[in-house]
Structures are given as C-alpha cells and as structure tokens.
Design a protein around this motif. Structure first.
Motif, PDB file in Angstrom:
ATOM      1  N   GLU A 188      18.209 -16.918 -48.094  1.00  0.00           N
ATOM      2  CA  GLU A 188      18.516 -17.886 -47.044  1.00  0.00           C
ATOM      3  C   GLU A 188      17.290 -18.693 -46.662  1.00  0.00           C
ATOM      4  O   GLU A 188      17.351 -19.908 -46.481  1.00  0.00           O
ATOM      5  N   GLU A 189      16.154 -18.036 -46.545  1.00  0.00           N
ATOM      6  CA  GLU A 189      14.950 -18.699 -46.042  1.00  0.00           C
ATOM      7  C   GLU A 189      13.966 -19.113 -47.134  1.00  0.00           C
ATOM      8  O   GLU A 189      13.072 -19.928 -46.875  1.00  0.00           O
ATOM      9  N   GLN A 190      14.125 -18.580 -48.343  1.00  0.00           N
ATOM     10  CA  GLN A 190      13.131 -18.858 -49.368  1.00  0.00           C
ATOM     11  C   GLN A 190      13.677 -19.630 -50.572  1.00  0.00           C
ATOM     12  O   GLN A 190      12.897 -20.329 -51.244  1.00  0.00           O
ATOM     13  N   THR A 191      14.947 -19.498 -50.871  1.00  0.00           N
ATOM     14  CA  THR A 191      15.475 -20.149 -52.083  1.00  0.00           C
ATOM     15  C   THR A 191      16.715 -20.984 -51.783  1.00  0.00           C
ATOM     16  O   THR A 191      17.572 -21.149 -52.652  1.00  0.00           O
ATOM     17  N   GLU A 192      16.818 -21.488 -50.560  1.00  0.00           N
ATOM     18  CA  GLU A 192      17.904 -22.392 -50.178  1.00  0.00           C
ATOM     19  C   GLU A 192      19.284 -21.779 -50.445  1.00  0.00           C
ATOM     20  O   GLU A 192      20.217 -22.453 -50.854  1.00  0.00           O
ATOM     21  N   GLY A 193      19.384 -20.487 -50.232  1.00  0.00           N
ATOM     22  CA  GLY A 193      20.656 -19.797 -50.373  1.00  0.00           C
ATOM     23  C   GLY A 193      20.977 -19.335 -51.777  1.00  0.00           C
ATOM     24  O   GLY A 193      21.974 -18.648 -51.997  1.00  0.00           O
ATOM     25  N   ARG A 194      20.148 -19.698 -52.755  1.00  0.00           N
ATOM     26  CA  ARG A 194      20.404 -19.314 -54.141  1.00  0.00           C
ATOM     27  C   ARG A 194      19.916 -17.897 -54.402  1.00  0.00           C
ATOM     28  O   ARG A 194      18.838 -17.499 -53.961  1.00  0.00           O
ATOM     29  N   VAL A 195      20.714 -17.131 -55.144  1.00  0.00           N
ATOM     30  CA  VAL A 195      20.397 -15.739 -55.442  1.00  0.00           C
ATOM     31  C   VAL A 195      20.088 -15.594 -56.929  1.00  0.00           C
ATOM     32  O   VAL A 195      20.871 -16.022 -57.777  1.00  0.00           O
ATOM     33  N   LEU A 196      18.976 -14.994 -57.209  1.00  0.00           N
ATOM     34  CA  LEU A 196      18.586 -14.731 -58.587  1.00  0.00           C
ATOM     35  C   LEU A 196      18.708 -13.234 -58.825  1.00  0.00           C
ATOM     36  O   LEU A 196      17.942 -12.440 -58.290  1.00  0.00           O
ATOM     37  N   LYS A 197      19.693 -12.805 -59.590  1.00  0.00           N
ATOM     38  CA  LYS A 197      19.899 -11.387 -59.845  1.00  0.00           C
ATOM     39  C   LYS A 197      19.077 -10.879 -61.017  1.00  0.00           C
ATOM     40  O   LYS A 197      18.624  -9.760 -61.037  1.00  0.00           O
ATOM     41  N   ASP A 198      18.941 -11.716 -62.040  1.00  0.00           N
ATOM     42  CA  ASP A 198      18.248 -11.280 -63.247  1.00  0.00           C
ATOM     43  C   ASP A 198      17.495 -12.465 -63.818  1.00  0.00           C
ATOM     44  O   ASP A 198      18.099 -13.450 -64.224  1.00  0.00           O
ATOM     45  N   ARG A 199      16.189 -12.370 -63.820  1.00  0.00           N
ATOM     46  CA  ARG A 199      15.363 -13.495 -64.264  1.00  0.00           C
ATOM     47  C   ARG A 199      15.694 -13.907 -65.697  1.00  0.00           C
ATOM     48  O   ARG A 199      15.637 -15.078 -66.044  1.00  0.00           O
ATOM     49  N   ARG A 200      16.081 -12.955 -66.537  1.00  0.00           N
ATOM     50  CA  ARG A 200      16.345 -13.278 -67.928  1.00  0.00           C
ATOM     51  C   ARG A 200      17.616 -14.108 -68.102  1.00  0.00           C
ATOM     52  O   ARG A 200      17.782 -14.833 -69.075  1.00  0.00           O
ATOM     53  N   LEU A 201      18.535 -14.009 -67.137  1.00  0.00           N
ATOM     54  CA  LEU A 201      19.820 -14.690 -67.268  1.00  0.00           C
ATOM     55  C   LEU A 201      19.938 -15.908 -66.373  1.00  0.00           C
ATOM     56  O   LEU A 201      20.882 -16.681 -66.494  1.00  0.00           O
ATOM     57  N   SER A 202      18.976 -16.057 -65.432  1.00  0.00           N
ATOM     58  CA  SER A 202      19.114 -17.132 -64.446  1.00  0.00           C
ATOM     59  C   SER A 202      18.366 -18.381 -64.868  1.00  0.00           C
ATOM     60  O   SER A 202      17.380 -18.332 -65.595  1.00  0.00           O
ATOM     61  N   LYS A 203      18.837 -19.490 -64.392  1.00  0.00           N
ATOM     62  CA  LYS A 203      18.152 -20.760 -64.624  1.00  0.00           C
ATOM     63  C   LYS A 203      17.361 -21.207 -63.400  1.00  0.00           C
ATOM     64  O   LYS A 203      16.849 -22.320 -63.356  1.00  0.00           O
ATOM     65  N   LEU A 204      17.291 -20.294 -62.380  1.00  0.00           N
ATOM     66  CA  LEU A 204      16.544 -20.624 -61.175  1.00  0.00           C
ATOM     67  C   LEU A 204      15.068 -20.479 -61.461  1.00  0.00           C
ATOM     68  O   LEU A 204      14.569 -19.388 -61.650  1.00  0.00           O
ATOM     69  N   LEU A 205      14.365 -21.573 -61.530  1.00  0.00           N
ATOM     70  CA  LEU A 205      12.935 -21.542 -61.854  1.00  0.00           C
ATOM     71  C   LEU A 205      12.072 -22.185 -60.778  1.00  0.00           C
ATOM     72  O   LEU A 205      10.868 -22.201 -60.894  1.00  0.00           O
ATOM     73  N   LYS A 206      12.700 -22.760 -59.755  1.00  0.00           N
ATOM     74  CA  LYS A 206      11.888 -23.400 -58.729  1.00  0.00           C
ATOM     75  C   LYS A 206      12.634 -23.412 -57.416  1.00  0.00           C
ATOM     76  O   LYS A 206      13.828 -23.102 -57.392  1.00  0.00           O
TER      77      LYS A 206
END
Length: 281
Positions: free
Chosen positions: A263-281
């Motif tokens: 909520e406070e650090q990634t604009e509500g986006r949840v990264l469960k597994d770095r290997r499968l996620s496209k969240l990089l920033k």
C-alpha cells in the motif's frame, strides 16, 4: 546476520568489559579462519587489549600495535566468556585467552564456516582490502549531498543499499526497515529518485540509530547470540503494516527474503515471486 546496530552494540559492550585486559594466549581452532599468517596469531600473547570498535559491519579488536579484523559473515558471533572453551569446541573459530580466566571468543554456528579474521598492524587496518573497499558509514548518516551522489545509480534500492562498497553497515534486515520508513519501493532504482524521495531515504537511516538505542535500553550485558531485533516489517509477512494496516508482503530469494508494504511502497502492487513478476520499479 549481524548488521551495523548489532555490531555496534557488541563492540561497545566488549570495549567496556575488556579494555586493558592482557592476552595470555591466542589460538585459532577454526580451519582456514585466519586469512593472515604474518604476524602469527600467537604474537598477541603479552599484549593488552586497548580498544574494540567497528568499521561498517566488521569488528576490530585492537591490541596496541596489532589489531584483529573480523568478518562475522552470516553466522559468526563475538563474545567474551568467564570460562575458556575447549579447542575441540566445534563452534570456536578464534580464542583470545585473557587474564583472570576470561576469553574473547569468535564462534560460528552452522556448517558453512565462512567467518574470518586477519591479524594486522593497527595502522594497516584502513588499508586492508576488506576495509578500503567500504563506502561511507550508514550511521551516523553521511551528508545529504554525498548520500544523493552515492545512490544515483541505475540499480534497485534494496541491493544498492546493501552493497557495502556504496554505503557500509546495512544488511538484509535493516534495509527493509529503512525502505519502509522512507515509503519507497525496494524495486525503484536509485537514479529514479526525486530530491524529495532522496531526502526521505536519507532521513530514514535514523532507524539504525534507533535500533542501537533500543539495544542500549533493553539489553543488559552482552548482545545475545539471537537478539530480538526491533523490526517492524522484516519477516513480518502476513501481518498488518504498523502504519496503514495493509498486509505486509514478502519476496523470497534463495538465501534471504525481502518484506514491504504494498500500500505504501509499491502503489498497491504485490510481488509474490520475483522470478515470475514483471514488477521491477
């Protein structure tokens, strides 16, 4: 892993307890623990222990003109004991036997046995490669302009702040706390930060000093082998964020984990597994 707050309180207590003690003998039962051979560890006999301090996460035990530089790695611990260990003690890596039956003991738990020590001339410690490569100390925080320059890199904040060559003393536990305090994503790059975000991150380094103050107030004597750290988000996945109540999330790596508040650090986006996620920033 002992980080800046834990090493700082360790060296403070050891310095208070041992300053002025005379070394009766010194030995290294740990295989390959000593990374230097000249002068030999045995030369410490007869020296007085004059100071215990730290550089980044590295304890330095000074004996006048000689100093023992130590890297605790992930499982090393440095404590003093009133009774001496047997050289056959599997956890003992370095034993500095002092007058009065006391002993300064470098121990390491687990099977990896990666902690090491170097016996150096005291005036050569700063030139040793393990010290010379370190960036400025994370606590007290470096000047804001210097800090802004050192994090202006196209690297994610989580590994950037843990890289001892950029800023020294921060490890896996406290980087989560610093980024949470600053309300910044661990996946944001240092070069992407605005001036306001840099200011928040610089200000968040106070959590290291807060942790030291906590230990001073709550721990009598030496730091336990497994101290209860005043952590609010690290390893608190599934619990509510202390500020907003959102669920703390985790990213798991092979040897460590990263925790953050979506909520406070990634604009509500949840990264469960770095290997499968496209969240990089």
């Amino acid at each position: 892993m002992p980080e800046l707050p834990e090493v700082e309180i360790t060296v403070r207590r050891l310095d208070s307890l041992l300053s002025g003690a005379t070394v009766e003998s010194a030995l290294a039962p740990g295989m390959n623990v000593m990374k230097t051979f000249d002068p030999p560890l045995e030369n410490l006999a007869g020296h007085r222990l004059t100071a215990v301090r730290r550089v980044g996460k590295l304890p330095v035990v000074e004996f006048g003109d000689l100093a023992l530089l130590i890297h605790l790695m992930s499982a090393g611990r440095l404590r003093t004991f009133d009774k001496r260990a047997s050289p056959k003690d599997r956890a003992s890596r370095v034993l500095i036997r002092l007058d009065g039956g006391r002993e300064l003991r470098l121990r390491e738990f687990g099977t990896r046995q990666r902690a090491w020590a170097k016996l150096l001339p005291t005036d050569a410690v700063a030139e040793d490669e393990a010290v010379a490569r370190l960036g400025p100390e994370a606590w007290p925080a470096p000047p804001l302009d210097d800090f802004a320059a050192l994090i202006d890199q196209p690297r994610h904040l989580h590994p950037l702040l843990r890289h001892q060559g950029d800023i020294s003393g921060i490890g896996r536990s406290w980087v989560d706390e610093i980024l949470w305090e600053a309300r910044l994503s661990p996946f944001k790059k240092g070069s992407e930060l605005s001036a306001e975000e840099i200011g928040r991150l610089h200000g968040a380094l106070h959590v290291l000093g807060d942790a030291i103050d906590h230990y001073e107030e709550t721990i009598e004597g030496q730091l336990p082998d497994k101290p209860t750290k005043p952590l609010r988000v690290h390893k608190h996945e599934g619990e509510p964020c202390p500020r907003c109540g959102a669920t703390i999330e985790a990213v798991f790596f092979s040897e460590h984990q990263m925790n953050y508040c979506p909520e406070e650090q990634t604009e509500g986006r949840v990264l469960k597994d770095r290997r499968l996620s496209k969240l990089l920033k």
